[in-house]
Scaffold this motif. Sequence first.
Motif, short mmCIF file in Angstrom:
data_model
loop_
_atom_site.label_atom_id
_atom_site.label_comp_id
_atom_site.label_asym_id
_atom_site.label_seq_id
_atom_site.Cartn_x
_atom_site.Cartn_y
_atom_site.Cartn_z
N ASP A 123 0.86 -1.18 0.00
CA ASP A 123 0.00 0.00 0.00
C ASP A 123 0.90 1.23 0.00
OD1 ASP A 123 -1.75 2.06 0.46
OD2 ASP A 123 -3.00 0.94 1.86
N THR A 124 1.11 1.80 -1.18
CA THR A 124 2.08 2.90 -1.33
C THR A 124 1.75 4.06 -0.41
OG1 THR A 124 2.40 2.26 -3.64
CG2 THR A 124 3.14 4.46 -3.00
N LYS A 125 0.50 4.48 -0.42
CA LYS A 125 0.12 5.63 0.40
C LYS A 125 0.31 5.35 1.88
CE LYS A 125 -3.80 8.72 1.27
NZ LYS A 125 -5.21 9.03 0.91
N LYS A 126 -0.08 4.16 2.30
CA LYS A 126 0.03 3.81 3.71
C LYS A 126 1.49 3.71 4.14
CE LYS A 126 -1.49 0.27 7.01
NZ LYS A 126 -2.25 -1.00 7.14
N ILE A 127 2.33 3.10 3.29
CA ILE A 127 3.74 2.94 3.65
C ILE A 127 4.43 4.29 3.71
CG2 ILE A 127 5.95 2.02 2.83
CD1 ILE A 127 4.45 -0.40 1.79
N TYR A 128 4.20 5.14 2.70
CA TYR A 128 4.83 6.46 2.73
C TYR A 128 4.36 7.26 3.96
CZ TYR A 128 7.24 6.45 -1.78
OH TYR A 128 8.13 6.20 -2.79
#
Length: 810
Positions: free
Chosen positions: A494-499
């Motif tokens: 999950d790109t948004k969550k990880i960032y």
Amino acid sequence: MLEQNNGPVTSEINKRPNRLWTIGPRDFIYKYLRVVPWMVLIIGLFVFLAYIKIRYEVRIFRVQSSLLIKNERNEGDTKDARFEDLFMSPSTTNLSNEIEILKSTPVLRRVARDLGLQTLYYGKGSVKTSLIYPSSPFTLDILSIGDSSRSFICKITIINGEKFLLNESKKPLSYGDIIENDGNRFRVVKNSDVDIRNYGNAIIEAGWRPLIDAAKGLASSLKIVQANDQATILTLSFEGENSTMGQDVLNTLMAVYDTLMVEDKNRIANNTLRFINARIYELSDTLRGVQGGLQTYMIQNQAFDVEGQSKAYMEKIGESSKEQGEMEVRVRIADFLLKYVSDKKNMHELVPTNLGIEEPALLQLVAEYNRMQLERENNLRTTTLNNPLIVSLDNSLDKIRRDIYQALLNVKQAYSIAADNINKQNAEIQSHITTLPGKSMQLLNIGRKQKILEDLYSLLLQKRLDISLSSASTISNSTVVEPALGPGILISPDTKKIYTLYFLLGLIIPVGIVAIRELLQDKVNGRADVEKYTDTPILGEIGHSDGEQSLVVTNNSRRLISEQFRIVRTNMQYIVGKKERPTIMVTSSFSGEGKSFISTNIGAVLALSGKKTVIMEFDIRKPKIVSGLDLKRKMGITNYIIGKARFDELIVKVEGVDNLYVIPCGPIPPNPAELLLDKRLEELMKEVKEHFEIVIMDTAPIGLVSDATNLGQYADCTLYIVRQGHTFRNQIRLIDELYNSKKLPGLCLLLNDVKLNSGYYGGYYGRGYGYYGGYGYGAGDSGYFEDDSNKKGKRSFFNRIIFKWKSLFK
């Protein structure tokens, strides 16, 4: 008297002791501005780590499909519906059961076998390994497996279109060669649909696993839920790194489930047909026997139908005979069912019913028995006969079978009683026709028996035809609403969550360190700490001095710290008022807070104003004034008190500063506290005030000894030194107690050693000194002050950035 300076400062000084000074947003930014570059650096590092994680983490996709489970009850015919419920299968659908069937190991084994998922291929990269599906450059042709319960993996390095390397071997092998490895025999066969030359020097891991392991692997990635509480639609989802495999798994799973439902229905129909065919065979023999007997009787007795005078009686007998016939049919069906239930060969077969018996209790028992038989068969797909669940079902089935047998006996007995009642009615009628020929009665009885057998025979033939037609047109009770389509939904990473998570970690870690540091800080860190614990007026603030000399205030000095002492001199006039010859006592909580440094430079800045000033070294236990000014020690205060020196012998001129003098402490006595109570001290103070305009008393720390308290009677005001990063916060409470109890005259505070690296200069000090002339720390580049020669070129890169940022807030 000190120099006068009219302006708004007087009112501000009077207001400040009664106000709790708080940190505003601007001051907060100034204080913690120094950690911003490090915070930005850490956040950038964590964002980079998040990018690395997203870049190399295996991507997981979710593929979904929908399946409708239909209810197949025919509401148009109550008897047919009851027949299907009891004789064939329940028509209501339990979605929980269907979900478990879809997720069961036998079903998933068929899916894995149909898709060939026992053998998987992974492309090995420099960082991560990816699944190759559906087309790999080659396939493993398994010839034999040494241990079918154990998986195996082999690493294949493609050299070119003809050769490859196996595992760590350096010997090239050809495609199609039979390979023996750990008891397994297989061949590596090129895939004609894939150009293997595109995989030059590629490393591919090919692995085989038992079918049960493949099914378990699918089960771990498969999720099936009901779309909503009112619908009979199931939502199937598969999560994996290859969306194409997910599509194939879901579509194949729905197809396998559809096939299983059709197979179950056909199996139930075939079992019913076998039962009906057996009954028809028995009835055929019986019916042929009755027909043969009738024919023989009629030939031997030349019997014919007599309808004359007995017509009226015959109609009545016909009605009762019809009822009797129905009873006997039911009794015969009951006999058939009793024989079927008691036969051990049919122990695990479904019990047929709805063959004319309309007893609710019996129908309910048969329905429960058939339901449990189907449940037992479904469970045997995933377990063994020794499973406790199967044993429990067998026990329950045996009990229900006995109950059915007993119920059939009761039904048969009830039908027999009903038949006896009908016979009694017939007997009454026959008493009226006793005159009828016996042959006609015999023919009637034989015909009635024949009619019963023919009716039963016709019923079974009709049921066989219905079931045969139904079996020929059997369809599944499921319909694919939405097939699995690509490319699937990316759920991990999950790109948004990880960032967001890594950004917050990068923000929380430095903020947490700063917060913990603040929580563990037990020393004064600036003006806010002082004003939080006491209302004692703050006279001013003195910055940090890196010089080795204690005297920093000299003629024509324009250094920043010199100007700070001049500001303190200006503020001091509001403390001593219009006192002609003020005496200023300097003390602190304990040693090391810069008391002697402040005394020396306060004396110097007052002397530079043209006032004849003397510094008295009353810190008899640990004197530092004389040594700090590099003066030679001579007779001092202790010599005068014991009568060994005259007043004029005590005075020492400070070179380089006009009007500044020092009276040393003299030899350190063994009883300094008692010595300061001597009456000669009062005489000394009178002579000092007669010869000097301003007197500075450098006393011992009041937090350690009582000297300052004893000397307070000779002072007009008290400068209490608080050193940033050195004085404990708890000691501020002692200052507040001294201020409120007025134990020291004209008590006011002076903050010492205020450092730039605390974030204090540009914020707190700039705010504080807005009251006293408009100068603030952080103005070192303004041109108002001389730069310290020992500090030039030492400012760090981050501090230079901070200075630039601070200018934006001014």
